[in-house]
Scaffold this active site. Sequence first.
Site, short mmCIF file in Angstrom:
data_model
loop_
_atom_site.label_atom_id
_atom_site.label_comp_id
_atom_site.label_asym_id
_atom_site.label_seq_id
_atom_site.Cartn_x
_atom_site.Cartn_y
_atom_site.Cartn_z
N ASP A 1 0.85 -1.19 0.00
CA ASP A 1 0.00 0.00 0.00
C ASP A 1 0.89 1.25 0.00
OD1 ASP A 1 -2.44 1.35 0.21
OD2 ASP A 1 -2.39 1.35 2.41
N ILE B 1 -9.70 -0.08 3.15
CA ILE B 1 -10.27 0.21 4.47
C ILE B 1 -9.23 -0.12 5.55
CG2 ILE B 1 -12.09 -0.39 6.13
CD1 ILE B 1 -13.83 -1.13 3.61
P1 13P Z 1 -9.02 4.82 5.50
O1 13P Z 1 -8.13 5.68 6.35
O2 13P Z 1 -10.24 5.57 5.08
O3 13P Z 1 -9.35 3.53 6.14
O4 13P Z 1 -8.20 4.50 4.13
C1 13P Z 1 -7.24 3.47 4.11
C2 13P Z 1 -6.45 3.49 2.86
O5 13P Z 1 -6.75 4.14 1.88
C3 13P Z 1 -5.25 2.64 2.83
O6 13P Z 1 -4.52 2.81 1.65
O1 G3H Z 2 -3.35 4.86 3.68
C1 G3H Z 2 -2.86 4.63 4.78
C2 G3H Z 2 -3.20 3.40 5.53
O2 G3H Z 2 -4.25 3.64 6.43
C3 G3H Z 2 -2.00 2.85 6.21
O3 G3H Z 2 -1.68 3.65 7.29
O4 G3H Z 2 0.64 4.29 6.73
O5 G3H Z 2 -0.23 4.47 9.09
O6 G3H Z 2 0.23 2.22 8.08
P1 G3H Z 2 -0.15 3.66 7.83
ZN ZN Z 3 -4.57 4.80 0.87
#
Ligand code: 13P
Ligand code: G3H
Ligand code: ZN
Length: 317
Positions: free
Chosen positions: A88, A263
């Site tokens: 991510d 999410i």
């Molecule tokens: P939220 O903070 O809305 O859960 O989004 C998570 C997200 O986009 C992780 O990449």
């Molecule tokens: O988009 C962000 C996600 O909620 C992950 O959060 O970077 O604090 O692990 P983090």
């Molecule tokens: Zn994100």
Amino acid sequence: MPIVTSKEMFEKAYKGGYAIGAFNVNNMEIIQGITEAAIEQRAPLILQVSKGARSYAKHVYLMKLIEAAVEDAEQSAGFALPICVHLDHGDSFEICKSCIDGGFTSVMIDASSKSFEDNIALTKQVVQYAHDHGVVVEAELGTLAGVEDEVNVSAEDSSYTRAEDVQEFVERTGCDSLAIAIGTSHGAYKFKPGTDPKLRFDILEDVSRRLPGFPIVLHGSSSVPQEFVQKINANGGNMPGAIGIPEEQLRKAAEMAVCKINIDSDLRLAMTACIREYFNAHPDHFDPRQYLKPARVAIKDMVAHKLINVLGCNGKA
Ligand code: 13P
Ligand code: G3H
Ligand code: ZN
């Protein structure tokens, strides 16, 4: 079934008018809670790992825990749950390469804060390496407001995706899916209290017209259920004005071209509300298993709710 890419999941989701849930993982209880819900609901699943999660738990621990979840699913449920393991918000070629070399089947290169040409150049470099290794790539155009890792994008600096850019971007980069900005944002404070949260479905429609059949991704898609915020605040927390995306708008997006919905915050809220309530009720308890066990169930229940009521991907695995 081994860990899979999201390719087939997205093809089926696009045609079927539903979306795959991409849930962030940081430790064993979160991985177990999410996978238990996905097994029970027979839902294809994306487990995603941020840069922050990798530095908190270490890549190898998360990868081994996910492999354990796949093995456990096969043994205990008697069927192979398709799980895609995704990076991510990768912010460099190096982190994407490290995750590809370390067994992930999907990476996001988030160069959305760069210029259009620099975003294309970096995304293309990641796509080349990923595709050579059988891994798929999510890219991003447009910037979301909110907090992710140490990056904090203010609402003023965020910008909606320009639909007129998407075709050229996808053609020139060869990315496999595209995250767009249509009004969602990261974290638990997405809108000012008193405002009416509205996603820009006109942009989503325009994008999907220009990219027929192409999977679109929505980040920042927690709904911040008020019962959890209230539970947190009633048990010593302080989260005034936390507001998310209404679930019915996410459901509508899932029926359109959106194939992946991210999410994280809602899982954090579920876990935190449960643990805060637990400690209030049991001030003498100090065995982590006592409070992590119900916290894992809280994650499972939240994910099951999303799979059924928001994503519509239950029964699709
Ligand atoms: P939220 O903070 O809305 O859960 O989004 C998570 C997200 O986009 C992780 O990449
Ligand atoms: O988009 C962000 C996600 O909620 C992950 O959060 O970077 O604090 O692990 P983090
Ligand atoms: Zn994100």
